[in-house]
Write an enzyme that holds these catalytic residues in place. Structure first.
Site, short mmCIF file in Angstrom:
data_model
loop_
_atom_site.label_atom_id
_atom_site.label_comp_id
_atom_site.label_asym_id
_atom_site.label_seq_id
_atom_site.Cartn_x
_atom_site.Cartn_y
_atom_site.Cartn_z
N GLN A 278 0.83 -1.20 0.00
CA GLN A 278 0.00 0.00 0.00
C GLN A 278 0.87 1.25 0.00
O GLN A 278 2.09 1.18 0.15
CB GLN A 278 -0.90 0.01 1.24
CG GLN A 278 -0.14 -0.02 2.55
CD GLN A 278 -1.01 -0.36 3.74
OE1 GLN A 278 -2.22 -0.20 3.72
NE2 GLN A 278 -0.40 -0.83 4.81
N HIS A 309 -8.38 5.22 20.35
CA HIS A 309 -7.61 4.13 20.94
C HIS A 309 -7.97 3.88 22.40
O HIS A 309 -7.92 2.73 22.87
CB HIS A 309 -6.12 4.40 20.78
CG HIS A 309 -5.65 4.26 19.36
ND1 HIS A 309 -5.48 5.35 18.53
CD2 HIS A 309 -5.39 3.16 18.61
CE1 HIS A 309 -5.09 4.92 17.33
NE2 HIS A 309 -5.03 3.60 17.36
N ASP A 331 0.62 0.80 13.65
CA ASP A 331 1.08 2.12 14.07
C ASP A 331 1.55 2.15 15.51
O ASP A 331 2.17 3.12 15.95
CB ASP A 331 -0.02 3.16 13.86
CG ASP A 331 -1.35 2.72 14.45
OD1 ASP A 331 -1.39 2.34 15.64
OD2 ASP A 331 -2.36 2.72 13.71
N GLU A 351 0.65 -7.70 12.16
CA GLU A 351 0.51 -6.64 11.15
C GLU A 351 1.07 -7.14 9.82
O GLU A 351 2.21 -7.57 9.75
CB GLU A 351 1.24 -5.37 11.59
CG GLU A 351 1.41 -4.32 10.52
CD GLU A 351 0.10 -3.79 9.99
OE1 GLU A 351 -0.08 -3.80 8.75
OE2 GLU A 351 -0.76 -3.36 10.79
N ASP A 385 -0.45 -12.53 7.34
CA ASP A 385 -1.89 -12.38 7.25
C ASP A 385 -2.54 -12.90 8.53
O ASP A 385 -2.30 -14.03 8.95
CB ASP A 385 -2.41 -13.16 6.05
CG ASP A 385 -3.93 -13.08 5.92
OD1 ASP A 385 -4.60 -13.99 6.46
OD2 ASP A 385 -4.42 -12.13 5.31
N ALA A 386 -3.37 -12.08 9.16
CA ALA A 386 -3.91 -12.41 10.48
C ALA A 386 -4.77 -13.66 10.44
O ALA A 386 -4.76 -14.46 11.38
CB ALA A 386 -4.71 -11.22 11.03
N ASP A 407 -7.89 -4.22 15.55
CA ASP A 407 -7.68 -2.80 15.19
C ASP A 407 -7.49 -2.71 13.68
O ASP A 407 -6.38 -2.52 13.18
CB ASP A 407 -6.44 -2.28 15.94
CG ASP A 407 -6.22 -0.79 15.72
OD1 ASP A 407 -7.15 -0.11 15.24
OD2 ASP A 407 -5.11 -0.31 16.02
#
Length: 556
Positions: A278, A309, A331, A351, A385-386, A407
């Site tokens: 991305q 958050h 992040d 992530e 990949d989650a 998240d």
């Protein structure tokens, strides 16, 4: 006197000196055509969102336009050579510049849907005219080559003796075989060569240059006898002009990207990188909290991210929280809130994009905003990949997680949809401890209530009891949905809230509150959580079916 046997010559096919170059050009042009198609799909998915919808629009419009182009090519059969040359020049210009035009429309006009449809139509019409024109050229060449042989065989030129097969079917088969193989090569070259090496804009321009050289070269050299001096001059001028336009655009593509990026993000762009997955952009003046954009969507607004958050993390920490799993959150801001609890022993962040984590570690402003969370030895990062990682971890992890925090971007963004599916929540339940809890960011309650309550219905279908709630913010860090046309980045507009769902496996809903030892918070308290639950309940949709991998339901 003995009769002399006359050996009948086989039918003469189009000369190999023409057939093979034609097939080679068909191969190249088919590869270029598919690159244009994939480039439109990829860029539209990035600029507009919802890749399934954009792919459907581009493919359906382009296939329809190819049929129109085939019909229109009938009018050019009498001048097939010059027609094919002009078609390839137009295709190279339109296809090569399509990415820049689409990005410019989004950056300066804020709307690119109509431009997407227009370019899909134009490219499809031009692609559809290619094969009929080439067939006309090959048939003429075959007729000329067969003429002398026919006269020697004692029949009119272009005629067939009894029993001689017609080679037209074989010619069509050869053309379509070259076309399909070229499409395969173009389809593989786009993601593995053009996109990583050149990017979307330069990749399209280079493809256009290859297209015009192949198409123009074929006509100007191998079919030059079909051209008058005037037609030859016209084609040469058109091809050189198209090459000049594409070369100039390629030389200016860096300046164009910078200007378009300023139009989208404003003048305070601090970091802009393209990772393998991305575009990551960090904005903000020196000394101010940064804003983080992922693929053009505002992911973190530094001025009020704490509202999001704190609402995401602290209600789910009300209970055992020694082991915490964060899905997304590269992040580091969710991890920052988790690490405020002294009882936390380990935090695993899953992530997919290493570039986001790298920026969160190394950029001074973003690292300061996340409290240098990645320096804490309790934090472990997994770049995977989650869904796949959780599927494996559910079987091999001995100690289950007390808390799982999802998240992630809005569920309507296509790459995120499977992480909002019933199957994913089933895997999450297998990874939770007996008293474990799960919290999910589910998009805006007020702007996309159907998608929000579909998340709730999906969790309940997966065996969870849920407690919906929301949090308000001045400038939300997430777009209301997958569509970026609202461009909350530059205007401050967008949804007035973030929606969350707190869930636990079993029939009893979780208690929505804060842990007794919760740190001091700026935006949350017992009263605000009660109001947050009431605010979400007022928008409730009932009777919604759950979203699954084979039937995602977040598009509406």
């Amino acid at each position: 006197m003995p009769r002399t046997r006359v050996r009948r010559r086989p039918p003469v096919p189009p000369r190999d000196t023409v057939r093979y170059p034609v097939l080679a050009v068909v191969f190249v042009c088919a590869a270029c055509g598919l690159v244009y198609e994939l480039e439109l799909v990829a860029l539209a998915s990035y600029l507009i969102g919802d890749s399934v919808t954009q792919a459907s629009v581009v493919l359906s419009v382009m296939v329809f336009a190819m049929g129109v182009g085939s019909l229109l090519a009938k009018r050019l059969r009498c001048r097939a050579a010059v027609g094919f040359g002009l078609v390839e020049g137009g295709l190279a210009l339109v296809g090569g510049c399509s990415a820049m035009a689409l990005y410019a429309a989004f950056a300066w006009l804020g709307e690119s849907r109509y431009v997407l449809v227009a370019f899909s139509l134009a490219i499809g019409v031009l692609i559809g005219a290619e094969i009929p024109l080439l067939m006309s050229l090959l048939q003429r060449d075959a007729g000329r080559a067969a003429g002398p042989a026919a006269r020697r065989a004692g029949r009119p030129a272009g005629g067939r003796a009894s029993g001689e097969p017609d080679d037209a079917a074989g010619t069509v088969a050869d053309l379509f075989a070259a076309d399909y193989v070229g499409a395969l090569v173009g389809g593989l070259a786009f993601p593995f060569l053009l996109l990583p090496w050149l990017g979307q804009l330069s990749g399209a321009l280079v493809t256009g240059a290859v297209n015009v050289v192949a198409g123009g070269g074929l006509v100007l050299w191998f079919f030059r006898r079909e051209l008058t001096a005037r037609s030859r001059a016209l084609l040469l001028t058109v091809n050189l002009a198209v090459l000049a336009v594409l070369a100039t655009a390629t030389a200016l593509v860096g300046d164009f990207e910078e200007a378009a990026r300023r139009a989208v993000y404003g003048d305070a762009v601090r970091v802009a990188v393209h990772t393998d997955l991305q575009e990551v952009v960090l904005t903000g003046a020196a000394g101010e909290p940064p804003d983080l954009f992922l693929d053009g969507r505002l992911r973190v607004s530094g001025r009020d991210e704490y509202r999001y958050h704190e609402a995401l993390v602290h209600p789910v920490m009300n209970g055992p929280h020694a082991r915490v799993l964060i899905v997304g959150g590269g992040d580091g801001l969710a991890a920052r809130e988790v690490l405020r609890y002294p009882g936390v022993r380990s935090v695993t962040v899953v992530e997919l994009d290493p570039g986001v984590v790298r920026l969160a570690r190394t950029d001074p402003a973003l690292a300061r905003l996340n409290g240098h969370a990645y320096r804490d030895p309790r934090v472990r990062v997994v770049h995977e990949d989650a869904f796949h990682w959780l599927r494996q971890a559910a079987d091999r992890v001995r100690e289950r997680y007390d808390v799982l925090i999802s998240d992630l971007p809005d569920p309507g963004i296509t790459p995120s949809t499977k992480l909002y599916a019933q199957e994913f929540y089933g895997l999450a339940a297998r990874s939770l401890a007996p008293a474990g809890r799960l919290v999910v960011h589910a998009g805006s309650v007020t702007d996309r209530p159907r998608a929000y309550w579909t998340v709730d219905a999906t969790l309940r279908a997966a065996g969870y009891a849920t407690r919906p709630y929301s949090a308000g913010g001045r400038r939300p860090g997430f777009a209301a949905g997958p569509d970026r046309a609202d461009r909350t980045s530059g205007t401050g507009r967008g949804p007035g809230d973030w929606g969350f769902v707190l869930a636990v496996p079993g029939p009893r809903p979780p208690v929505l509150g804060l842990a007794p030892g919760a740190p001091r918070l700026r935006s949350l308290g017992p009263g605000t959580l009660v109001a947050a639950a009431h605010r979400a309940e007022r928008t409730r949709w009932t009777g919604l079916p759950p979203s699954t991998l084979v039937h995602p339901r977040y598009g509406g």
